[in-house]
Design an enzyme around this catalytic site. Structure first.
Site, PDB file in Angstrom:
ATOM      1  N   ASP A 178     -20.998 -42.868 -32.609  1.00 38.88           N
ATOM      2  CA  ASP A 178     -20.873 -41.747 -33.535  1.00 38.88           C
ATOM      3  C   ASP A 178     -19.729 -42.044 -34.505  1.00 38.88           C
ATOM      4  O   ASP A 178     -19.349 -43.214 -34.681  1.00 38.88           O
ATOM      5  CB  ASP A 178     -20.659 -40.443 -32.726  1.00 38.88           C
ATOM      6  CG  ASP A 178     -21.233 -39.219 -33.420  1.00 38.88           C
ATOM      7  OD1 ASP A 178     -20.830 -38.947 -34.568  1.00 38.88           O
ATOM      8  OD2 ASP A 178     -22.075 -38.518 -32.822  1.00 38.88           O
ATOM      9  N   HIS A 214     -18.142 -35.067 -36.850  1.00 40.29           N
ATOM     10  CA  HIS A 214     -19.437 -35.118 -36.149  1.00 40.29           C
ATOM     11  C   HIS A 214     -19.299 -35.687 -34.737  1.00 40.29           C
ATOM     12  O   HIS A 214     -19.839 -35.133 -33.770  1.00 40.29           O
ATOM     13  CB  HIS A 214     -20.390 -35.962 -37.011  1.00 40.29           C
ATOM     14  CG  HIS A 214     -21.796 -36.060 -36.539  1.00 40.29           C
ATOM     15  ND1 HIS A 214     -22.205 -36.996 -35.619  1.00 40.29           N
ATOM     16  CD2 HIS A 214     -22.918 -35.367 -36.878  1.00 40.29           C
ATOM     17  CE1 HIS A 214     -23.516 -36.869 -35.411  1.00 40.29           C
ATOM     18  NE2 HIS A 214     -23.968 -35.888 -36.174  1.00 40.29           N
ATOM     19  N   SER A 385     -28.689 -33.590 -34.118  1.00 39.66           N
ATOM     20  CA  SER A 385     -27.439 -34.215 -33.652  1.00 39.66           C
ATOM     21  C   SER A 385     -26.768 -33.376 -32.585  1.00 39.66           C
ATOM     22  O   SER A 385     -26.109 -33.906 -31.691  1.00 39.66           O
ATOM     23  CB  SER A 385     -26.435 -34.319 -34.804  1.00 39.66           C
ATOM     24  OG  SER A 385     -26.733 -35.363 -35.661  1.00 39.66           O
TER      25      SER A 385
END
Ligand code: NAG
Ligand code: NAG
Length: 461
Positions: A178, A214, A385
């Site tokens: 990620d 994220h 996600s």
């Protein structure tokens, strides 16, 4: 004699200066207009037979098998890449030679280098092309600094009911590829494994960080403490496969290798016994692209469960993104608080092969989790996600009950115990029969995961 003929032909190709069929037209175009381009050399010799050979042997444990696998892949690619690497050895910018797949990344390849490669190594090369750039994609709904609470998604899949049975992911090491992690965040405090815990192929940062948010968010949903995550006593490691702008093929392959056999953040002390039980991947792009399948095969051989987002290209059919649309992964669609599929969630079937996708769904709409801008900052964001780490956390809970569960067993436990909305499931009624929507279907997969039901159904160790 044969050799001489081959050389003459190669020179002829070089002189007409047309594209040998192995060079992608977009790479050639870029080289002609810009002079240089990052490129990937895909060698003809494939590594799948190495994985098959190792899979057919017996080992005392999975760490031993993985060590043998990695050594065998290294040896095979070393031999087959040797001549090309020798040709490229005098260039300034270093190339990256991969072993998990038989490819070489060449930063800033020139037209002249391309011609030399085509002329001298045309027979060894399947393709020379630009590197693939995958993306991370999400909608941000709002930052807040309210105290940590039990998040709705964690509650929605009944994770707290597993915790009350005494399983919170103890002893389990998870990983993700990620944008990084803010390891000091309150929800992640104490969750980072002490060694072999981080790799940054972009800037070689020696300790975890996250410029985007994220990656902190997704890891928060997997292992976040005090209500943020699904498996709050698991520990994590992480590889920065994505920068804010996207995720390069070179970084994602480096992360694929590191996940299989982790090193320290400076690349030292490689140790396959330090591999995680799963890799959570909230990135992707395109359809029916097989480019990450060698990594998926290596993870499968190493007993690392591949979990992938199905993508945010919905609601149209045939919108499942790669690598989530491939075989041998658990791909994940997104649901909302009403247990309906979120409008953005990609749908199956797969574009060409008509596989049902995703495998399962999980909460992905307006999910709150840890954020990168402060140790007590949270953000509510939406995307498949966010659904993916709910599944990863659930896999960690299942493995904390029984560490010997196989990929097939885990997939079956998630699928057979998923919630299938029953009322909507009747698509028409008449003549005394209810015609129901077949399950699995191409928006939910087998349904929305239920951590408690899967956990209870899992065989004990
Ligand atoms: C999947 O099933 C749900 C629940 O019955 C339904 O709402 C949805 O339209 C179905 N999706 C597809 C692609 O058939
Ligand atoms: C059809 O579904 C309805 C609503 O769930 C139910 O009441 C009814 O008994 C079902 N009929 C048959 C024949 O299964």
């Amino acid at each position: 004699m044969k050799f001489a003929i081959a050389v003459v032909l190669a020179v002829a190709v070089c002189h007409v200066s047309a594209a040998p069929s192995t060079v992608s037209s977009s790479l050639l175009q870029k080289l002609r207009t810009e002079g240089v381009s990052d490129a990937i050399i895909v060698l003809k010799d494939e590594v799948s037979s190495v994985v098959e050979r190792v899979n057919s042997r017996r080992f005392t444990n999975s760490a031993e098998k993985t060590t043998v696998l990695v050594n065998a892949l290294r040896e095979r690619t070393r031999v087959s890449q040797k001549a090309i690497l020798s040709t490229l050895s005098t260039r300034k910018a270093a190339v990256t030679a991969f072993w998990i797949t038989n490819r070489i990344f060449v930063p800033q390849l020139t037209l002249q280098e391309l011609e030399v490669l085509s002329a001298e190594h045309g027979s060894e090369i399947a393709e020379i092309r630009e590197q693939i750039i995958a993306t991370i994609d999400y909608e941000s709904e709002g930052i807040d600094a309210n105290p940590q609470v039990l998040e709705w998604g964690v509650d929605n899949i009944n994770a707290p009911e597993v915790w009350t049975e005494g399983a919170e992911g103890e002893g389990i090491v998870v990983s993700h590829i990620d944008t990084g992690v803010r390891a000091t965040h309150e929800a992640l405090a104490g969750a980072l494994r002490e060694t072999h815990n981080w790799l940054d192929p972009y800037s070689n940062a020696q300790t975890p960080d996250d410029d985007n948010g994220h990656g902190t968010h997704t890891m928060g949903t997997i292992v976040g403490r005090d209500g943020t995550g699904v498996a709050p006593k698991a520990t994590y490691i992480s590889c920065r496969g994505c920068e804010s702008a996207g995720c390069t093929e070179a970084a994602l392959l480096s992360c694929g290798q590191w996940t299989t056999c982790p090193t320290n953040s400076d690349g030292s002390d490689e140790d396959c016994s330090k591999k995680p039980v799963l890799s959570s991947n909230s990135w992707g792009g395109g359809n029916e692209n097989t480019w990450y399948n060698d990594v998926i095969a290596a993870w499968q051989a190493a007993s690392i469960v591949p979990v992938f987002a199905i993508g945010n290209s919905g609601p149209g059919c045939r919108s499942a993104n790669s690598p989530g649309d491939q075989r041998n992964v658990i791909s994940v669609g997104a649901t909302n608080a009403q247990n309906a599929v979120a409008s953005f969630s990609s749908h199956g079937p797969t574009l060409l092969t008509a596989r049902i996708k995703p495998e399962v769904s999980a909460p992905g709409n307006q999910v709150r989790s840890a954020w990168n801008t402060g140790d007590a900052v949270y953000n509510t964001i939406s995307g498949t996600s966010m659904a993916t780490p709910h599944v990863a956390g659930t896999v960690a809970l299942l493995l904390s009950k029984n560490s010997a569960l196989t990929f097939a067993q885990i997939e079956t436990l998630l699928e057979e115990n998923a919630l299938r909305p029953r009322i909507e499931n009747i698509i028409c009624t008449g003549g005394g029969v209810n015609i129901t929507n077949p399950w699995p279907n191409n928006s939910f997969g087998h349904g929305k995961i239920d951590a408690k039901a899967s956990f209870d159904a899992a065989p004990s160790a």
